[in-house]
Scaffold this motif. Sequence first.
Motif, mmCIF file in Angstrom:
data_model
loop_
_atom_site.group_PDB
_atom_site.id
_atom_site.type_symbol
_atom_site.label_atom_id
_atom_site.label_comp_id
_atom_site.label_asym_id
_atom_site.label_seq_id
_atom_site.Cartn_x
_atom_site.Cartn_y
_atom_site.Cartn_z
ATOM 1 N N SER A 76 0.609 -1.169 -0.143
ATOM 2 C CA SER A 76 0.132 0.086 0.257
ATOM 3 C C SER A 76 1.054 0.954 -0.143
ATOM 4 N N LEU A 77 2.386 1.366 0.989
ATOM 5 C CA LEU A 77 2.528 2.347 0.794
ATOM 6 C C LEU A 77 3.404 2.618 -0.285
ATOM 7 N N LEU A 78 4.352 1.328 -1.006
ATOM 8 C CA LEU A 78 5.103 1.767 -1.994
ATOM 9 C C LEU A 78 4.219 2.009 -3.066
ATOM 10 N N THR A 79 3.086 1.586 -3.670
ATOM 11 C CA THR A 79 1.910 2.132 -4.797
ATOM 12 C C THR A 79 1.530 3.188 -4.625
ATOM 13 N N GLY A 80 0.794 3.280 -2.520
ATOM 14 C CA GLY A 80 0.126 4.902 -2.878
ATOM 15 C C GLY A 80 -1.756 4.734 -3.088
ATOM 16 N N VAL A 358 -2.417 11.039 9.530
ATOM 17 C CA VAL A 358 -2.302 11.182 7.742
ATOM 18 C C VAL A 358 -1.726 9.464 7.982
ATOM 19 N N GLU A 359 -1.619 9.186 6.911
ATOM 20 C CA GLU A 359 -1.749 7.249 6.493
ATOM 21 C C GLU A 359 0.265 7.881 5.538
ATOM 22 N N LEU A 360 -0.134 6.563 5.544
ATOM 23 C CA LEU A 360 1.502 5.655 5.460
ATOM 24 C C LEU A 360 1.247 5.896 3.808
ATOM 25 N N LEU A 361 0.218 5.636 2.923
ATOM 26 C CA LEU A 361 -0.110 5.900 1.691
ATOM 27 C C LEU A 361 0.546 7.340 1.244
ATOM 28 N N ASP A 362 0.039 7.992 2.095
ATOM 29 C CA ASP A 362 0.501 9.793 1.566
ATOM 30 C C ASP A 362 1.955 9.829 1.454
ATOM 31 N N ILE A 363 2.842 8.787 1.666
ATOM 32 C CA ILE A 363 4.314 9.116 1.610
ATOM 33 C C ILE A 363 4.747 9.096 0.505
ATOM 34 N N PHE A 364 4.109 8.446 -1.035
ATOM 35 C CA PHE A 364 3.908 8.515 -2.444
ATOM 36 C C PHE A 364 4.542 9.889 -2.836
ATOM 37 N N PRO A 365 3.214 10.157 -2.321
ATOM 38 C CA PRO A 365 2.866 11.744 -3.231
ATOM 39 C C PRO A 365 3.231 12.695 -2.789
#
Length: 507
Positions: A76-80, A358-365
Motif C-alpha cells: 500500500s505504501l509503495l504503490t500509494g 495522516v496515512e502511510l499511503l500519503d508518503i508516495f505523493p
Amino acid sequence: MNSFHVMLILLSFCQWGTVLAKNSTKLSVLFIMVDDLRATANKEVNLTHIARLARNSVTFTNAFAQQALCAPSRTSLLTGRRPDSLHLYDAHSYWREQVGNFVTLPQYFKSHGYKTFSVGKIFHPGISSNYTDDYPYSWSEQPYHPPTLKYKNAPVCPDRQLKKRKRNLVCPVHVDHQPGKTLPDLESLDYAVDILEDKALKKQPIFLAVGLQKPHIPLKFPKEFLKKVPFRKIIQPLQPNKPAGMPLVAWHPWVDVRRRDDIARLDIPMPMGIMPMEWTFRIKQSYFAAALYIDDIIGALLRRVDLKRFIVVITSDHGWSLGENGMWAKYSNSDFALKVPLIIHAPGYEPRLIDSPVELLDIFPTLVELAHLSHRKVPRCASLENVTDLCFDGKSLVRMMKGDTKPSAQYAISQYPRPSKIPQINSDEPKLKDIKIMGYSIRTKRFRYTEWIGFNSMTFKKMWHKNFGTELYDYALDPYETENVHLKPEYKSLKYKLQKQLRSRVV
C-alpha cells in the motif's frame, strides 16, 4: 571530420552537461523502514538518534498504516493505494498480475533519473513482490538481502533453562556466537553505508531504501542493549485483559507469539489466554532493547548523510501491541497495531509537529512533490482501470509541512480481515479465500470508529448490513482503548457522523 559532425558532438556534450547539472540539483532520498516499530517506542525508551533527527524534521504524531500486516501495508505504501485497491489483504498475490501494473514509489524515482537501491526488507518478500522485490521495475540493481537472514527463525537463542539453543521469542545474543558472527541488520548497515560512501554515486541522485528487520520477532539483538532497559522501569499494561466491551471479532490470538519455544512452554490457552505478567515484562524489555539496537543502526546511517542534499524518511510498516488489552503483535485495528512513527526531513522545511491524522499511503505523493518530480496535481485514483497515469489513494503532506493549518482531510482509514467472528487459529493472518469479515476503521484526532462487516472475498463486495461488531474509542479520555463507548447515549450523534464518514470513504 566535417564541421557538421563537430557541431553535433559539441551539442551532445552540452546536452549531457545539462543533464548532469539537473541531476546534481536533485535531492537524494534515504527511506528507512523499520519492521514492527510502534509509534510510542520513543516515549517508552530513549531512541536517541531517531529523536535527534525528529528535532530537525517534520514529525507526524498521528500516522497510521492501512493494515497491520507486513505485505498489505508495505505494498500500500509503495504503490500509494489502499489494500482494497490492490485486493491484497494477505501475502499471497502480486498486484501487477492480479489487479494492475501500478507504478511504485522507487519505480517513479527511477524513471526520473534516480538510481534506486533496496537494502533489507522493503517490499515483503515472496509472491507479493513476485519473489524479486519487484525487480527490475522498482530497482536499478538486484535488491540486497543479508546472508544471515536465513537464520531468522533458526534455533540460535541461548536457553539457560534447557541448556540448549531454541527458537525463542526473547532472544538476546552475543553477536560473535551467531552464525556468520553477525546479524542481518548489521549486514544491511554495512551494505547501505557502502552505497552512501560510493564517490561515483555522489554525482547523481539516489533513492536508497533501507529496511531494518527488528524489532520484528524473534526479538534477537545484541545482548548489551538489554542493560539499557532496566527491568524495574518496565510498566505493565493499564488493561492487561480483554475489555468487556470489545467485540469478540476484534480479538486476535497472536499465534506466532504463542508458537515460539519459550512462550509455548507456558501453555497459554487458545485463543483467549492471557500472557503471564512476568513474561509481559520480559517481552517488553526485549522489544525496547531491540528498538535501541535499531536506533543505533539508524544513527550510523545518518552520520553518512548530508542532510542538505537528502530527503530522509523514517517510518514503520505498522505498530505492535505489547500486552495492551491482552493482545500482542499486530493483526488488529487497535491504535497500538496501526499507529507508526513518521519523520520527514527535507531541506528548507522548518521542524514541526503535526498531530492531524495522516496515512502511510500519503508518503508516495509527498516524496514526489518534495523532490519536484511532478509539478501537475496528481489525481486521486478514480478506478482500477487506469494503470498508466500516476494517481494515489492518499494525499501529499507538503502543505501541512509548510504550516497549512487546514489540511484537506483529518482522518485515516485502516482495515483488517477476519475469517470468523469467533477467534480461531487463522484469525491473525487469514488467506483471501478464508476472509468472511472486514473491519473498517476511521481515526480522527480524538476518536476511532470501527465496523466489522460482511465481506465477499470473491467479489470484494462490502456488506454493511451484516454487522459483527462495532467499536468507538475516545482517546482524550481513554488513550489505551479500555472502554468501547459506541452504545453510550452521549456518543450517539458522533457515532453516526463517523459512520457516515467511514462508509462514504470506503467504497
